[in-house]
Motif scaffolding. Sequence first.
Motif, PDB file in Angstrom:
ATOM      1  N   ASP A  74      -3.961  10.457 -10.658  1.00  0.00           N
ATOM      2  CA  ASP A  74      -3.283  10.914  -9.445  1.00  0.00           C
ATOM      3  C   ASP A  74      -1.791  11.163  -9.666  1.00  0.00           C
ATOM      4  N   ALA A  75      -1.110  10.200 -10.278  1.00  0.00           N
ATOM      5  CA  ALA A  75       0.337  10.325 -10.485  1.00  0.00           C
ATOM      6  C   ALA A  75       0.650  11.495 -11.410  1.00  0.00           C
ATOM      7  N   ALA A  76      -0.124  11.634 -12.472  1.00  0.00           N
ATOM      8  CA  ALA A  76       0.096  12.726 -13.424  1.00  0.00           C
ATOM      9  C   ALA A  76      -0.177  14.079 -12.771  1.00  0.00           C
ATOM     10  N   GLN A  77      -1.244  14.156 -11.998  1.00  0.00           N
ATOM     11  CA  GLN A  77      -1.570  15.417 -11.334  1.00  0.00           C
ATOM     12  C   GLN A  77      -0.483  15.802 -10.341  1.00  0.00           C
ATOM     13  N   SER A  78       0.031  14.811  -9.620  1.00  0.00           N
ATOM     14  CA  SER A  78       1.108  15.071  -8.663  1.00  0.00           C
ATOM     15  C   SER A  78       2.357  15.584  -9.367  1.00  0.00           C
ATOM     16  N   ARG A  79       2.658  14.992 -10.522  1.00  0.00           N
ATOM     17  CA  ARG A  79       3.835  15.407 -11.291  1.00  0.00           C
ATOM     18  C   ARG A  79       3.695  16.857 -11.760  1.00  0.00           C
ATOM     19  N   VAL A  80       2.535  17.218 -12.294  1.00  0.00           N
ATOM     20  CA  VAL A  80       2.310  18.576 -12.780  1.00  0.00           C
ATOM     21  C   VAL A  80       2.284  19.568 -11.615  1.00  0.00           C
ATOM     22  N   TYR A  81       1.717  19.157 -10.485  1.00  0.00           N
ATOM     23  CA  TYR A  81       1.699  20.010  -9.294  1.00  0.00           C
ATOM     24  C   TYR A  81       3.122  20.344  -8.865  1.00  0.00           C
ATOM     25  N   GLN A  82       3.986  19.336  -8.821  1.00  0.00           N
ATOM     26  CA  GLN A  82       5.378  19.554  -8.425  1.00  0.00           C
ATOM     27  C   GLN A  82       6.100  20.485  -9.393  1.00  0.00           C
ATOM     28  N   LEU A  83       5.821  20.318 -10.680  1.00  0.00           N
ATOM     29  CA  LEU A  83       6.424  21.209 -11.678  1.00  0.00           C
ATOM     30  C   LEU A  83       6.041  22.661 -11.403  1.00  0.00           C
ATOM     31  N   MET A  84       4.758  22.886 -11.166  1.00  0.00           N
ATOM     32  CA  MET A  84       4.294  24.251 -10.929  1.00  0.00           C
ATOM     33  C   MET A  84       4.845  24.805  -9.623  1.00  0.00           C
ATOM     34  N   GLU A  85       4.850  23.986  -8.586  1.00  0.00           N
ATOM     35  CA  GLU A  85       5.304  24.442  -7.271  1.00  0.00           C
ATOM     36  C   GLU A  85       6.787  24.793  -7.280  1.00  0.00           C
ATOM     37  N   GLN A  86       7.590  23.950  -7.898  1.00  0.00           N
ATOM     38  CA  GLN A  86       9.034  24.135  -7.872  1.00  0.00           C
ATOM     39  C   GLN A  86       9.541  25.123  -8.914  1.00  0.00           C
ATOM     40  N   ASP A  87       8.758  25.339  -9.953  1.00  0.00           N
ATOM     41  CA  ASP A  87       9.220  26.182 -11.048  1.00  0.00           C
ATOM     42  C   ASP A  87       8.375  27.450 -11.191  1.00  0.00           C
ATOM     43  N   SER A  88       7.156  27.296 -11.637  1.00  0.00           N
ATOM     44  CA  SER A  88       6.314  28.464 -11.934  1.00  0.00           C
ATOM     45  C   SER A  88       5.976  29.286 -10.694  1.00  0.00           C
ATOM     46  N   TYR A  89       5.688  28.618  -9.586  1.00  0.00           N
ATOM     47  CA  TYR A  89       5.277  29.322  -8.372  1.00  0.00           C
ATOM     48  C   TYR A  89       6.369  30.274  -7.882  1.00  0.00           C
ATOM     49  N   THR A  90       7.620  29.826  -7.929  1.00  0.00           N
ATOM     50  CA  THR A  90       8.717  30.682  -7.462  1.00  0.00           C
ATOM     51  C   THR A  90       8.859  31.922  -8.350  1.00  0.00           C
ATOM     52  N   ARG A  91       8.629  31.749  -9.645  1.00  0.00           N
ATOM     53  CA  ARG A  91       8.698  32.899 -10.536  1.00  0.00           C
ATOM     54  C   ARG A  91       7.469  33.796 -10.385  1.00  0.00           C
ATOM     55  N   PHE A  92       6.330  33.195 -10.111  1.00  0.00           N
ATOM     56  CA  PHE A  92       5.112  33.976  -9.885  1.00  0.00           C
ATOM     57  C   PHE A  92       5.298  34.947  -8.728  1.00  0.00           C
ATOM     58  N   LEU A  93       5.944  34.499  -7.656  1.00  0.00           N
ATOM     59  CA  LEU A  93       6.143  35.345  -6.481  1.00  0.00           C
ATOM     60  C   LEU A  93       7.060  36.532  -6.764  1.00  0.00           C
ATOM     61  N   LYS A  94       7.811  36.471  -7.868  1.00  0.00           N
ATOM     62  CA  LYS A  94       8.698  37.571  -8.253  1.00  0.00           C
ATOM     63  C   LYS A  94       8.122  38.390  -9.417  1.00  0.00           C
ATOM     64  N   SER A  95       6.957  37.994  -9.882  1.00  0.00           N
ATOM     65  CA  SER A  95       6.374  38.623 -11.068  1.00  0.00           C
ATOM     66  C   SER A  95       5.681  39.940 -10.738  1.00  0.00           C
ATOM     67  N   ASP A  96       5.509  40.774 -11.761  1.00  0.00           N
ATOM     68  CA  ASP A  96       4.782  42.032 -11.581  1.00  0.00           C
ATOM     69  C   ASP A  96       3.338  41.768 -11.174  1.00  0.00           C
ATOM     70  N   ILE A  97       2.765  40.695 -11.686  1.00  0.00           N
ATOM     71  CA  ILE A  97       1.376  40.365 -11.350  1.00  0.00           C
ATOM     72  C   ILE A  97       1.211  40.235  -9.843  1.00  0.00           C
ATOM     73  N   TYR A  98       2.123  39.509  -9.205  1.00  0.00           N
ATOM     74  CA  TYR A  98       2.024  39.292  -7.756  1.00  0.00           C
ATOM     75  C   TYR A  98       2.493  40.512  -6.974  1.00  0.00           C
ATOM     76  N   LEU A  99       3.604  41.109  -7.370  1.00  0.00           N
ATOM     77  CA  LEU A  99       4.143  42.259  -6.636  1.00  0.00           C
ATOM     78  C   LEU A  99       3.160  43.425  -6.646  1.00  0.00           C
ATOM     79  N   ASP A 100       2.452  43.619  -7.757  1.00  0.00           N
ATOM     80  CA  ASP A 100       1.446  44.683  -7.803  1.00  0.00           C
ATOM     81  C   ASP A 100       0.324  44.427  -6.804  1.00  0.00           C
ATOM     82  N   LEU A 101      -0.047  43.162  -6.650  1.00  0.00           N
ATOM     83  CA  LEU A 101      -1.128  42.815  -5.722  1.00  0.00           C
ATOM     84  C   LEU A 101      -0.735  43.053  -4.267  1.00  0.00           C
TER      85      LEU A 101
END
Length: 216
Positions: free
Chosen positions: A155-182
């Motif tokens: 649980d603790a590890a999953q929460s940590r990785v979730y926060q990493l993705m939400e705060q870092d990767s997710y914000t970049r995903f929303l600006k990526s060509d992959i998402y903008l094309d969709l």
Amino acid sequence: STEEILTVIYIVLTRRPLYYRAKEKRNRLSLLVQKPEFHEDTCSSRSGHLAKETRVSPEEAVKWGESFDKLLSHRDGLEAFTRFLKTEFSEENIEFWIACEDFKKSKGPQQIHLKAKAIYEKFIKTDAPKEVNLDFHTKEVITKSITQPTLHSFDAAQSRVYQLMEQDSYTRFLKSDIYLDLIEGRPQRPTNLRRRSRSFTCNEFQDVQSDVAIWL
């Protein structure tokens, strides 16, 4: 002389630590291994991706930008995000999160033990093939409890990785060509691999292919 230079190069190459030679061997093997069952569920073949992406409406894709939870709760959103993470060489994070979600559905002590061991070997232990970025305390707690795991062991590890993705990767995903094309209804273009994000584990990149274990 040329002969002396070649001799020095030979000595350097043949005396590299076994650790690096072992990692190179794992890398070559991992590129050869494919898990068709998992690809059917989450990381389909390239043709499968294209077929599914054409069914995603811009209106549906826009909803993924409302929250990280909405993105992960949608099958196509999860696939698009996984594809984006591959361009950053950090797909181990979403693969670990998926494995943890499946682990919580385990039934019986034997299945819990087997799945916990598989997750630990693949994502947690030092130099694991898909090692995720966790603090020392979290890793130590998991390591000590892995012989008698519970449904809450990760649980603790999953929460940590979730926060990493939400705060870092997710914000970049929303600006990526992959998402903008969709969201604009454009055909998906080929994606280029970029340097690994420093926000994720600093361990040497293992392999580009998605290779999540098949959970029992």
